[in-house]
Design a protein around this motif. Sequence first.
Motif, PDB file in Angstrom:
ATOM      1  N   TYR A  57      -7.079   6.123   0.156  1.00  0.00           N
ATOM      2  CA  TYR A  57      -6.324   7.258  -0.376  1.00  0.00           C
ATOM      3  C   TYR A  57      -6.155   7.081  -1.874  1.00  0.00           C
ATOM      4  CZ  TYR A  57      -5.158   7.709   4.549  1.00  0.00           C
ATOM      5  OH  TYR A  57      -5.233   7.820   5.901  1.00  0.00           O
ATOM      6  N   VAL A 100      -5.354   1.866  -1.128  1.00  0.00           N
ATOM      7  CA  VAL A 100      -4.592   2.946  -1.772  1.00  0.00           C
ATOM      8  C   VAL A 100      -4.630   2.698  -3.274  1.00  0.00           C
ATOM      9  CG1 VAL A 100      -2.332   4.060  -1.993  1.00  0.00           C
ATOM     10  CG2 VAL A 100      -3.056   3.168   0.234  1.00  0.00           C
ATOM     11  N   GLU A 148       0.893   6.329   3.990  1.00  0.00           N
ATOM     12  CA  GLU A 148      -0.052   7.154   4.751  1.00  0.00           C
ATOM     13  C   GLU A 148       0.432   7.547   6.140  1.00  0.00           C
ATOM     14  OE1 GLU A 148      -2.776   3.465   4.634  1.00  0.00           O
ATOM     15  OE2 GLU A 148      -3.599   4.653   6.248  1.00  0.00           O
ATOM     16  N   ASN A 189       0.802  -1.226   0.000  1.00  0.00           N
ATOM     17  CA  ASN A 189       0.000   0.000   0.000  1.00  0.00           C
ATOM     18  C   ASN A 189       0.838   1.281   0.000  1.00  0.00           C
ATOM     19  OD1 ASN A 189      -2.462  -1.295  -0.110  1.00  0.00           O
ATOM     20  ND2 ASN A 189      -2.650  -1.424   2.118  1.00  0.00           N
TER      21      ASN A 189
END
Lengths: 235, 350
Positions: free
Chosen positions: A175, A109, A210, A75
């Motif tokens: 995201y 993501v 993140e 991710n």
Amino acid sequence: MAAALAVGAAPAATAPIANPVDAATAGNAAGRITFEGTPPKPAVVRMDSDPNCVRPGATATDETVVVGDGGALQNVFVYVKDGLGGLRFPVPSTPILLDQKGCHYVPHVFGAQVDQSLEIVNSDPTLHNVHAIPAANQEFNMGQPLPGIKHTHQFRTREVMVPFKCDVHPWMRAYVGVLDHPYFAVTAADGSFNLKGLPPGTYTVEAWHETLGAQTQTATIGERETRDITFSFRT
Amino acid sequence: MNRIAGVLLHLFAALVAASTALLIFAGGLVTSTGSGLSVPDWPNTYGWFMLTFPLDKMVGGIFYEHSHRLIATFVGLLIVVLAIWLWRAEPRRWVRRLGYIALAAVITQGILGGITVLWFLPDAISIAHAGLAQLVFCLTVSIALFTSPGWRRAYAREQLPLPGDRTLQTIAALTTASVYAQIMAGATMRHMDAGLAIPDFPLAFGRLVPPFWNAQIALNYAHRVGALLVSALVLAVAGHGLYHHRGRAELRRPSLLLLVLLAVQITLGALTVLSGKHYVINSLHVVTGAMVLGTSLVLTLRAYRPRFRWVGSDPIHGSTQGFDAPRDWGLRHPAAQACAAGTPRRGARA
């Protein structure tokens, strides 16, 4: 019930843009991203505030830092941050899908191009609100009270990253990296990524996570060359 | 309106005030759980008319947000009834006006609540929503006080006229204003996500004064300094009330209650930080702040009770009782005119 609702204005009618990259000379930037040190133990996510999210016998874990074998970090959004100059790229006609499944966003993501359609679907037997909190694009918050409901949205401006949240289920986060080119990827379970079809040149490549932050590297790619790039994150 | 109707009106006003406090607690839960946008539409809920939204869909953050809306609707209806009741039965014009103001305030509050959802919780609107909630609470508390038998008879006929204590009046008013300012500082801190900007308590990063600053730390520290100032004022006003007016229950009781609430509130503030903003503790801190404000307001208004003049007999509490109005308000109402036409009682003020 299945419904499709369009959110945001329709894309402006413009002349189609041809891909400016010569496939015969294009190269790749590929590599692997790892987590250095002892990875944090994934926290258990308590989803009992909504009985529809709880699956008997199953334990949901936090998706923030997902580390696999050999420290493979999943991710991570990897993309070309700079170096493409004034090249313009066609917008893919295939929409990106963001699903809500098991009270999680799938994928967690992902990337999309400016003006590319993003389809947001509720596959859960419960209500979700889809709340995007961009800084440069238009913020939106829409309800999806029934399974099968679909909304479509296009982001109009480049922005890395746009967070999504569900205020009903506060553990749900996703995201999206919105770019004006197709050179982005998200690391898989083995930490690998591949930015394919890059024209020869020198690029700034960024890896964004993140919670672990962002790192950049400069890479020069020759004709038909596959350049190996590695990133290593730590807490 | 007879005596029983008057008591019923007071009890209803007290119920409205208590419901408003419950609403503030529910609003605190919405903020503390981050559920403010879990229902993206307004005034509907996920397309349903609010009152028909299925109960089994009140899950996750929707439970807090939709409950808040339902309680708000209930309180709004109570205030509508209160305003109508005052309009129909209350002889004092200025009290009737308070009912109208409360109604306008709660309608505005509802609209602010809707706007803040539709505009994705802008800080200014959310803080205004929090601040107006406290004013609505103050209005309902005031109406409950002004319609109380104690206020009407000025607490004991044999004590009329009540002795005015300018010191008490000044400190009490200052305390009430300071508590409100402190609540607004807290609301600003909460909505700007600065509640844990200083992670330790009672020190700030291990020191009395933070070693470094940004806007959030400044907000957090201002709220802490504000708590010290409010505490000093509460101690002063309660101490003054208890020392100089220990024989007057209407001043002694709110003074004691103020001290108890202050201790509870400081404890809850500390626990809010130490628990990492646990949503129940945080919400209790919000509603206890309202209680401190309401109690301080009651003490202030009772301290100012002698400033409300005596204009005649009270139609609610019988002809032997008094009827109050600040300056010459209220005399246009037929009931008030009838009262004013009677023989002014001992202690009438110009």
